[in-house]
Design an enzyme around this catalytic site. Structure first.
Site, PDB file in Angstrom:
ATOM      1  N   ARG A   1       6.038   0.636  -4.693  1.00 44.00           N
ATOM      2  CA  ARG A   1       5.065  -0.059  -5.520  1.00 44.00           C
ATOM      3  C   ARG A   1       5.227   0.274  -6.991  1.00 44.00           C
ATOM      4  NH1 ARG A   1       0.876  -0.776  -1.256  1.00 44.00           N
ATOM      5  NH2 ARG A   1      -0.864  -1.928  -2.110  1.00 44.00           N
TER       6      ARG A   1
ATOM      7  N   ARG B   1      -6.952  -3.307  -7.868  1.00 39.83           N
ATOM      8  CA  ARG B   1      -5.703  -3.372  -7.089  1.00 39.83           C
ATOM      9  C   ARG B   1      -4.779  -4.456  -7.637  1.00 39.83           C
ATOM     10  NH1 ARG B   1      -8.681  -4.064  -1.703  1.00 39.83           N
ATOM     11  NH2 ARG B   1      -6.698  -4.582  -0.706  1.00 39.83           N
TER      12      ARG B   1
ATOM     13  N   ARG C   1     -11.585 -11.046   5.093  1.00 42.04           N
ATOM     14  CA  ARG C   1     -11.255  -9.922   5.982  1.00 42.04           C
ATOM     15  C   ARG C   1     -12.410  -8.920   5.991  1.00 42.04           C
ATOM     16  NH1 ARG C   1      -5.890  -6.921   4.162  1.00 42.04           N
ATOM     17  NH2 ARG C   1      -7.185  -5.947   2.599  1.00 42.04           N
TER      18      ARG C   1
ATOM     19  N   LYS D   1       1.504  -9.022   4.202  1.00 39.94           N
ATOM     20  CA  LYS D   1       2.623  -8.145   4.571  1.00 39.94           C
ATOM     21  C   LYS D   1       2.417  -7.537   5.959  1.00 39.94           C
ATOM     22  CE  LYS D   1       1.850  -5.488   0.998  1.00 39.94           C
ATOM     23  NZ  LYS D   1       0.813  -6.041   0.117  1.00 39.94           N
TER      24      LYS D   1
ATOM     25  N   ARG E   1     -13.179  -1.609   4.402  1.00 39.96           N
ATOM     26  CA  ARG E   1     -12.380  -0.708   3.591  1.00 39.96           C
ATOM     27  C   ARG E   1     -13.104  -0.476   2.276  1.00 39.96           C
ATOM     28  NH1 ARG E   1      -6.200  -2.771   3.482  1.00 39.96           N
ATOM     29  NH2 ARG E   1      -6.425  -2.073   1.350  1.00 39.96           N
TER      30      ARG E   1
HETATM   31  P1  ADP Z   1      -3.230  -3.708  -0.154  1.00 38.54           P
HETATM   32  O1  ADP Z   1      -1.792  -4.111  -0.314  1.00 38.54           O
HETATM   33  O2  ADP Z   1      -4.088  -4.776   0.470  1.00 38.54           O
HETATM   34  O3  ADP Z   1      -3.848  -3.135  -1.409  1.00 38.54           O
HETATM   35  P2  ADP Z   1      -2.426  -1.310   1.299  1.00 38.54           P
HETATM   36  O4  ADP Z   1      -2.954  -0.844   2.605  1.00 38.54           O
HETATM   37  O5  ADP Z   1      -0.988  -1.616   1.196  1.00 38.54           O
HETATM   38  O6  ADP Z   1      -3.329  -2.564   0.930  1.00 38.54           O
HETATM   39  O7  ADP Z   1      -2.769  -0.229   0.171  1.00 38.54           O
HETATM   40  C1  ADP Z   1      -4.063   0.269  -0.023  1.00 38.54           C
HETATM   41  C2  ADP Z   1      -4.076   1.379  -1.076  1.00 38.54           C
HETATM   42  O8  ADP Z   1      -3.234   2.456  -0.657  1.00 38.54           O
HETATM   43  C3  ADP Z   1      -3.530   0.994  -2.459  1.00 38.54           C
HETATM   44  O9  ADP Z   1      -4.499   0.389  -3.268  1.00 38.54           O
HETATM   45  C4  ADP Z   1      -3.139   2.389  -2.985  1.00 38.54           C
HETATM   46  O10 ADP Z   1      -4.245   3.135  -3.416  1.00 38.54           O
HETATM   47  C5  ADP Z   1      -2.592   3.071  -1.752  1.00 38.54           C
HETATM   48  N1  ADP Z   1      -1.115   2.883  -1.604  1.00 38.54           N
HETATM   49  C6  ADP Z   1      -0.487   2.263  -0.570  1.00 38.54           C
HETATM   50  N2  ADP Z   1       0.845   2.264  -0.761  1.00 38.54           N
HETATM   51  C7  ADP Z   1       1.057   2.893  -1.950  1.00 38.54           C
HETATM   52  C8  ADP Z   1       2.211   3.181  -2.714  1.00 38.54           C
HETATM   53  N3  ADP Z   1       3.449   2.828  -2.293  1.00 38.54           N
HETATM   54  N4  ADP Z   1       2.059   3.826  -3.897  1.00 38.54           N
HETATM   55  C9  ADP Z   1       0.860   4.190  -4.340  1.00 38.54           C
HETATM   56  N5  ADP Z   1      -0.280   3.946  -3.679  1.00 38.54           N
HETATM   57  C10 ADP Z   1      -0.193   3.294  -2.494  1.00 38.54           C
END
Ligand code: ADP
Length: 190
Positions: free
Chosen positions: A88, A146, A127, A13, A135
């Site tokens: 999400r 996740r 990554r 994304k 991370r």
């Molecule tokens: P990835 O999609 O690789 O898990 P992101 O950077 O999108 O990476 O998200 C990392 C973390 O940030 C998620 O595991 C969650 O803890 C938090 N997060 C991000 N966006 C949301 C969301 N819309 N709702 C709840 N938690 C979120």
């Protein structure tokens, strides 16, 4: 164009969003990036989010919804935006719908990047191996968490947006350029 990029962790994304931003100058909001920034800066929001993020769990809806509303109110969002990693959960999607209605805006498209789990794990671990900082949620336990959060809480949104005739699915396992060209074909003109 007012776009949601949807996909599992590691689906690409952020990579695709970056390209769209470069070419079309849209506002890009990654809730994950925003949360990581808040943690780095030690803000109250960051403190609330850190435990959830480190173990790979979703941060509470109210926290992320607050971030998104602030960003969408900004003048920069009026000419179009990309939401990456939001919504999400179903409550997040409903809240977004309500908020956009208040702003007299609607989403123009939701693009789902489809990648199988084996490839996703490979990408995330790759990554991790490449980055110096790393991370906290890129260790195997957190990755598993996740995926579980994605399958249980986020996947139902595909039907949510299918029902609203907004969903386009793209094979995200293809080369970055190919994904981008299909993505562009899906969103240009919106
Ligand atoms: P990835 O999609 O690789 O898990 P992101 O950077 O999108 O990476 O998200 C990392 C973390 O940030 C998620 O595991 C969650 O803890 C938090 N997060 C991000 N966006 C949301 C969301 N819309 N709702 C709840 N938690 C979120």
């Amino acid at each position: 164009m007012r776009l949601v990029l949807f996909g599992a962790p590691g689906a690409g994304k952020g990579t695709q969003a970056e390209r769209l931003v470069k070419e079309f100058g849209l506002m890009h909001l990654s809730t994950g990036d925003a949360l990581r920034k808040a943690i780095r800066e030690g803000t109250e929001l960051g403190l609330k989010a850190q435990g959830f993020m480190d173990r790979g769990d979703l941060v509470p809806d109210a926290v992320v919804i607050g971030i998104v509303k602030e960003a969408l109110k900004a003048p920069a969002a009026q000419d179009g935006f990309i939401l990456d990693g939001f919504p999400r959960t179903t409550p997040q999607a409903l809240e977004l719908e309500k908020f956009l209605k208040e702003l007299r805006l609607d989403l123009t498209r939701v693009v789902s990047l489809q990648v199988n789990e084996e490839e996703l794990v490979k990408r995330i671990l790759g990554r991790k191996a490449q980055s110096k900082e790393g991370r906290a949620d890129d260790d195997e336990n957190a990755i598993r968490f996740r995926f579980k959060a994605f399958a249980e809480q986020t996947l139902p949104l595909k039907k949510f947006y299918q029902d609203r005739h907004l969903l386009t699915e793209i094979n995200g396992a293809q080369a970055v350029e190919q994904v981008y060209s299909e993505l562009k074909a899906a969103v240009v003109g919106d």
